[in-house]
Design an enzyme around this catalytic site. Sequence first.
Site, PDB file in Angstrom:
ATOM      1  N   ARG A 142     -12.366  22.043   3.123  1.00 16.78           N
ATOM      2  CA  ARG A 142     -12.879  22.733   4.312  1.00 16.78           C
ATOM      3  C   ARG A 142     -12.217  22.210   5.588  1.00 16.78           C
ATOM      4  O   ARG A 142     -11.866  22.980   6.479  1.00 16.78           O
ATOM      5  CB  ARG A 142     -14.406  22.535   4.373  1.00 16.78           C
TER       6      ARG A 142
ATOM      7  N   HIS B  85     -10.211  24.386   8.298  1.00 14.22           N
ATOM      8  CA  HIS B  85     -10.591  24.415   9.718  1.00 14.22           C
ATOM      9  C   HIS B  85      -9.440  23.952  10.612  1.00 14.22           C
ATOM     10  O   HIS B  85      -9.296  24.433  11.736  1.00 14.22           O
ATOM     11  CB  HIS B  85     -11.837  23.553   9.956  1.00 14.22           C
ATOM     12  N   ASP B  86      -8.632  23.029  10.114  1.00 11.43           N
ATOM     13  CA  ASP B  86      -7.457  22.602  10.888  1.00 11.43           C
ATOM     14  C   ASP B  86      -6.473  23.767  11.029  1.00 11.43           C
ATOM     15  O   ASP B  86      -6.025  24.093  12.133  1.00 11.43           O
ATOM     16  CB  ASP B  86      -6.774  21.416  10.191  1.00 11.43           C
TER      17      ASP B  86
ATOM     18  N   GLY C  64      -3.409  26.223  14.005  1.00  9.74           N
ATOM     19  CA  GLY C  64      -2.388  25.773  13.061  1.00  9.74           C
ATOM     20  C   GLY C  64      -2.651  24.438  12.381  1.00  9.74           C
ATOM     21  O   GLY C  64      -3.482  23.643  12.817  1.00  9.74           O
TER      22      GLY C  64
ATOM     23  N   SER D 220      -5.130  18.787  14.537  1.00 13.09           N
ATOM     24  CA  SER D 220      -5.943  18.691  15.761  1.00 13.09           C
ATOM     25  C   SER D 220      -7.417  18.443  15.450  1.00 13.09           C
ATOM     26  O   SER D 220      -8.124  17.804  16.237  1.00 13.09           O
ATOM     27  CB  SER D 220      -5.787  19.951  16.616  1.00 13.09           C
TER      28      SER D 220
ATOM     29  N   PRO E 164     -13.934  31.287  10.773  1.00 16.88           N
ATOM     30  CA  PRO E 164     -14.921  32.287  10.349  1.00 16.88           C
ATOM     31  C   PRO E 164     -16.320  31.679  10.210  1.00 16.88           C
ATOM     32  O   PRO E 164     -16.459  30.511   9.874  1.00 16.88           O
ATOM     33  CB  PRO E 164     -14.409  32.737   8.980  1.00 16.88           C
TER      34      PRO E 164
ATOM     35  N   HIS F 253     -15.384  28.140  -2.418  1.00 17.16           N
ATOM     36  CA  HIS F 253     -16.830  27.897  -2.528  1.00 17.16           C
ATOM     37  C   HIS F 253     -17.283  27.718  -3.967  1.00 17.16           C
ATOM     38  O   HIS F 253     -18.478  27.704  -4.235  1.00 17.16           O
ATOM     39  CB  HIS F 253     -17.603  29.027  -1.829  1.00 17.16           C
TER      40      HIS F 253
ATOM     41  N   ASP G 101     -13.570  26.164 -10.595  1.00 17.16           N
ATOM     42  CA  ASP G 101     -13.350  27.209 -11.609  1.00 17.16           C
ATOM     43  C   ASP G 101     -13.624  28.573 -10.984  1.00 17.16           C
ATOM     44  O   ASP G 101     -13.748  28.681  -9.758  1.00 17.16           O
ATOM     45  CB  ASP G 101     -14.256  26.944 -12.830  1.00 17.16           C
TER      46      ASP G 101
END
Length: 323
Positions: free
Chosen positions: A59, A63-64, A69, A73, A160, A190, A251
């Site tokens: 995650r 998010h990076d 990009g 950060s 998102p 997920h 999976d």
Amino acid sequence: MQRFSISVVFYLLILRPFVYGQLDYRFYDSKCPNLTKIVRFGIWSAMANDTRIAASLLRLHFHDCISNGCEGSVLLDASSSFQSEKDANPNRNSARGFELIDTIKANVEKACPSTVSCADILTLAAREAVFLTGGPYWSLAMGRRDGLTANITAANTDIPSPFEPLENITAKFTTKGLNLNDVVVLSGAHTIGFAQCFTFKPRLFDFHGSGAPDPQLDASLATSLQGVCPNQDDSDTNLVPLDAVTTTKFDNIYFKRLVNNSGILGSDQALMSDNRTAQMVINYSKFPFLFAKDFGASMAKLSTVGVITGQDGQVRNKCNVVN
Ligand SMILES: *[C@@H]1O[C@H](CO)[C@@H](O)[C@H](O)[C@H]1NC(C)=O
Ligand SMILES: *[C@@H]1O[C@H](CO)[C@@H](O)[C@H](O)[C@H]1NC(C)=O
Ligand SMILES: *[C@@H]1O[C@H](CO)[C@@H](O)[C@H](O)[C@H]1NC(C)=O
Ligand SMILES: *[C@@H]1O[C@H](CO)[C@@H](O)[C@H](O)[C@H]1NC(C)=O
Ligand SMILES: *[C@@H]1O[C@H](CO)[C@@H](O)[C@H](O)[C@H]1NC(C)=O
Ligand SMILES: *[C@@H]1O[C@H](CO)[C@@H](O)[C@H](O)[C@H]1NC(C)=O
Ligand SMILES: *[C@@H]1O[C@H](CO)[C@@H](O)[C@H](O)[C@H]1NC(C)=O
């Protein structure tokens, strides 16, 4: 004509596998040959104590990359010149793995000082996290440089949210050069990890002001989720596995659960409400190897979004501060 086609074939077969734009599949082969081993060992050790860490790293990398990009950060602490993306809504009280990235970076610095960027370490960490939980392995071009600033506005607007409709989420991907199939296949992340109750609670008690659960949520699952996430604020941070069947295994069960109306987040289940994405979900629910192959390809693509290369940016000494 003959010579032309031979050189085209040469380019496709020989050059393309090693270089992607300014990134290079052999970037650290001589500069830091043990890099992958160091990253893998760091995550493997951490997983012994905290199985959630694999999902957290995946995650964090997403998010990076999706906000300004893959340039590390998200790892920066607040400074006198910028706010930290760690304090943006999608990250505050939910982004995890910073200490582990800092630890791995320290170990990498011991082996290869001032050589490997934090952006590359986070990119490798996401792949190793997937691999160590039983998922696919894919080749990664390296040579990302670290950004010099963070952008909390970008983190707030570009990442998102589980409350957004599919069209909005898709738009956030397409502006970064990713497509609808990437939305579906990357949602398959997920298959590991947890969500806090507040991210889906409206689906349990008051879907769109109806005073009833989301009709798209399997009724017996709704009842059991109401037990873990009772309708009061103090349950907001309780954790629910995104794939309750095989929570720590990478999976394709996540997709089978969507087909069964058992997606946890509204944004997950929404993939079944659009004919195009539903067909992809059904495909991945039936063909685990198709999912594995496509997930690796989409992750490799994600990891090239907005990269800084060459002489731009820097290689940070520590991931949480610019040099
Ligand atoms: C890589 O790690 C091995 C041990 O796993 C070590 O013997 C070797 O010296 C390391 N190479 C470099 C260049 O650090
Ligand atoms: C184990 O993981 C927990 C989080 O789940 C963390 O708070 C703790 O510091 C970790 N312990 C060690 C020894 O890494
Ligand atoms: C920060 O991100 C926002 C949203 O993407 C963008 O409009 C803004 O120009 C960025 N700021 C800087 C300083 O790059
Ligand atoms: C979705 O995007 C539209 C247009 O950009 C915007 O008006 C709307 O508020 C967004 N919806 C959500 C729930 O974020
Ligand atoms: C999906 O539903 C079918 C029929 O109820 C059931 O047999 C199957 O075990 C379910 N699969 C998952 C992954 O929940
Ligand atoms: C989507 O599928 C439904 C029925 O399953 C059908 O009525 C509808 O026309 C389809 N929409 C598109 C855009 O194919
Ligand atoms: C489903 O998978 C098959 C290959 O197994 C592919 O040909 C087809 O295009 C896929 N459909 C979608 C909607 O992705």
